[in-house]
Each structure stands twice: as C-alpha cells, then as structure tokens.
Enzyme design. Sequence first.
Site, PDB file in Angstrom:
ATOM      1  N   CYS A 280       0.873  -1.191   0.000  1.00  0.00           N
ATOM      2  CA  CYS A 280       0.000   0.000   0.000  1.00  0.00           C
ATOM      3  C   CYS A 280       0.899   1.226   0.000  1.00  0.00           C
ATOM      4  O   CYS A 280       1.051   1.907   1.013  1.00  0.00           O
ATOM      5  CB  CYS A 280      -0.911   0.006   1.221  1.00  0.00           C
ATOM      6  SG  CYS A 280      -1.765  -1.550   1.556  1.00  0.00           S
ATOM      7  N   PRO A 283       1.198   7.682  -0.152  1.00  0.00           N
ATOM      8  CA  PRO A 283       1.659   8.495  -1.283  1.00  0.00           C
ATOM      9  C   PRO A 283       3.128   8.312  -1.648  1.00  0.00           C
ATOM     10  O   PRO A 283       3.636   9.001  -2.519  1.00  0.00           O
ATOM     11  CB  PRO A 283       1.402   9.927  -0.797  1.00  0.00           C
ATOM     12  CG  PRO A 283       1.552   9.832   0.686  1.00  0.00           C
ATOM     13  CD  PRO A 283       1.027   8.486   1.080  1.00  0.00           C
ATOM     14  N   CYS A 405      -0.581   3.833  11.348  1.00  0.00           N
ATOM     15  CA  CYS A 405      -0.390   5.099  12.063  1.00  0.00           C
ATOM     16  C   CYS A 405      -1.575   5.283  13.007  1.00  0.00           C
ATOM     17  O   CYS A 405      -2.251   6.304  13.002  1.00  0.00           O
ATOM     18  CB  CYS A 405      -0.272   6.261  11.093  1.00  0.00           C
ATOM     19  SG  CYS A 405       0.276   7.774  11.923  1.00  0.00           S
TER      20      CYS A 405
END
Length: 473
Positions: A280, A283, A405
């Site tokens: 994943c 960005p 996170c």
Amino acid sequence: MARPSDRRRGSDPARRVAWHVCRRVDEGAYANLELPKVLKAEGIQGRDAAFATELTYGAIRMRGLYDPMIELAAGRPAHRIDAPILDTLRLGAHQLFGMRVPAHAAASETVGLARDVNGAGAAGLVNAVLRRLSERTREEWTEQLTAGLNPIEALAIRHSHPAWIVRALRGALLAAGTATRESVEDDLQALLEADNAAPHVSLVARPGLCTVDELVGVGASRSVLSPVGAVLPSGDPGAIRAVRETRAAVQDEGSQLVALALAGASMPGGDRHEEWLDLCAGPGGKAALLATLAARQDAVLFANEVSNHRTQLVRKTLAAVLDAGIEVMVGSGDGRDLGGEEPDTYDRVLVDAPCTGLGALRRRPEARWRRTAGDVPTLATLQRDLLTSAIDTARPGGLIGYATCSPHVAETTQVVDEVLGRRADVIREDARPLFRDTAGRQVTDLGAGPTVQLWPHLHGTDAMFFALLRKQT
C-alpha cells in the site's frame, strides 16, 4: 456618520488566511495541504506564516473545547451559529486561550476579521461573544464545562478529543504495556497533551541521494531518534533544495524507523537478490526510503497502489529515486488480490495499512473530527484482508511488516491476532531490537513486545505500530 464600532476596519492577512483555510477544511480539505497553498498565494512568510499556522491548527484542533465555551457565551448551540461565523469565533477563542495574544487585541482583531469575512451584522455577535469569553480564564471555563462529567468525558472536553478516541487511546496504552492500571490516567493525559502540541518538522535524508549532513548544513539538526533523520526547527521545508528535488522529504521519524526496521531484519539466504514489496505504497514516503535501502542491499522494490491516481503520487514521490537509476517497479492493483496473483514471491513485504490515523492527530488537526468509532470495524476488515494477502505474497522464510499510524487495539494487535489465528505458517518475531536510534542503541519504551508501539508523548513521533512476522518454510 457611522459609529466607531460599525466602521469597517480590515483584518490582517495572517488571520484572513487562517479563516479561509478553516472554511476549506470545513468543506473537506486537509489543513496540512491547504495552508501552504494559501500562504504561498498570499505571499505570507516568516513570523506571519508561523502565526497563521498556529492559529489555523489550534482553532481546528481545539474546537472540542472552544465550541462548548462559545455555546455558553453565545447562548445558543454551536450548530445554530452559521459555520463561517463559528470559524471566526473559534479563531478568536484560540487567540484568547491558546496563544499569547492580549485579550483586547484578540477581540478587536477578530471583530475586524468578522467585518471582512462575515459582514457588519455578524461583527456585533462576534464582539459580544468574545467579550464574554474574555471575562474568564481558560481554566475557569473548563471547570464549568467539565463539572459532573465522568473522567473520560471530562478529558474529552479538556483536551479536545472525541470521547471515543480518549477511550481508545487509554485502552491502547494499557494493551501495549506502556501504561499500568496505576499510571494510565497520567499517561493518557500526557498523550492527549502531546496530541495538541505543535509537532516539529521531521526530515528524512534518503540514503544514496542525500545525507543528514547536507540537511544539517542548511539549518536542520540531526535527529536523535532516526539515523536518516533531521529536525527543522523553523522555516519552510520546501525552501530546502534537497526536499524540492525529492532527495529528502518531510517524514515522521516513526515512519523512518519502520522502514529501517523491515530493511534491517535478518534474512536467511546469503547472496540472494531479494525482491521487496510495498503493498500500500501511496503516497510514497516509505516506498522512497525502502527503495534506497533496497538498492544498498542489491534488492529491488515493487510499489503497489490501488488506484492510478495514487500510483501517480507514488511516482512523483519517487522522482529522485528513479532519476538516480534505482530500479523500482511501480504499479496499480488491489492489494487484497496480490496474494492470489503473486503467491510466495517476495522476500520482504510492508503493509502500511489504511487506518483511522489516530496516531497522527498532531499533524492532522481535522482528523479527530472526521473519524468516528463506526469507521473502525470497516477499516479492520480491510486491514485483515491486506495482511492476509501480504503473507500470501511472501516467500517461505520471508518477512512481513504490518504497520499502522494508529495505536487503536482494533487496528493493531487484534488484526494480527485474528489473521495469525487462522493460519499456522506465520510466526511473530520481536521487532524491538530493530528499532535503533542514531547512536545505535535500541529505542526505549517500545512496549511489552514482540510488537512495537511508538508514542508522541514518549518518542516525539506519530503513534506508529509495527509487527514483524516471518513466513515459515
């Protein structure tokens, strides 16, 4: 002649910027992306930019405390105040209670802002509310608002977090072994306070493209925590050449340590040319660091993202990496499908899973108001599917790093437990020895293990979670 109170007086540019960003955030934008654009468009720099940043972030972050204050002062619920006026009032409240702005200046400047952006009629309401707010201290208002509430609800108002997040963070502190039953209330308060403190700007020097010394040479200080990190005390990171060229980047030190841990874990096989996968990748911050670390180990990184748009963000982040001739394979695909499409393929796999982001509330002030407890089950299902797929893509003997996170137990240890409870081909490894600071020492306060949990109040990082798994041969 108009009365003095009705005369139009323009507000200062920094406060107007803060208001415009707050309005765009209310419409769905992200403060950390919107604010730099507006500051640049208005030509605001230096101390004025710092003032606008603190005002914007503080007003958004602390609305859980300011809105109840405003309701009492205005004599009406916050939802019955027009949203653009409510944003003006939040900005005024933060100047009164969160910044070193004298009360008379906070009131007069905010009334001037209201005339500019809300109209003369609204300025009267803003003036009346701010005068009432200024009659008491922040602590006096807080004591009134929390009187009679249970401890969680009181902490939620005092520290401006939704109550469900306060409960989740309390549970996470206990589950990680960071807090005990005796210490958890103090630890929880320290964590909530850290969430509301402005974070420093962390930079990463991507190995082989930039050095920490180069960043130190332009005003940063060497990170104590991350061997590839630096801390920028003030100023615009975009003004640094290495950042503009994507040889360096803004990246939390916790994210740096996660990538370093996966890259540094031992792997049997000796001279094998490894293939790594970032499942994943968008960005692209961890992917860029992993790519440079892979190149040093004669390995190649495959970076995957679910959509073409996000894949292009990854390519943009990797610009300097690709220009340097480092081989990175970037592609689009649903990470949940890769385990079936490419089984037993990769030596190291990172699953930096989509999550609630409760670990980055310092940096994303609006996140706490956009997420709900109802988001967690849906995300946990996605996280389990992605981790299952990641394990399937790993070759026997390969490593899988699962990171979020968020410290929320439902997104961290419960995900790992549920996935591993359904299969016998994976074991947990102790990840704590892999988290090494700049001096080469193991980072402290990582929890009871074998997983790692970082914390804003203990490490100065986002609350990153990391589990290291090995697929059995």
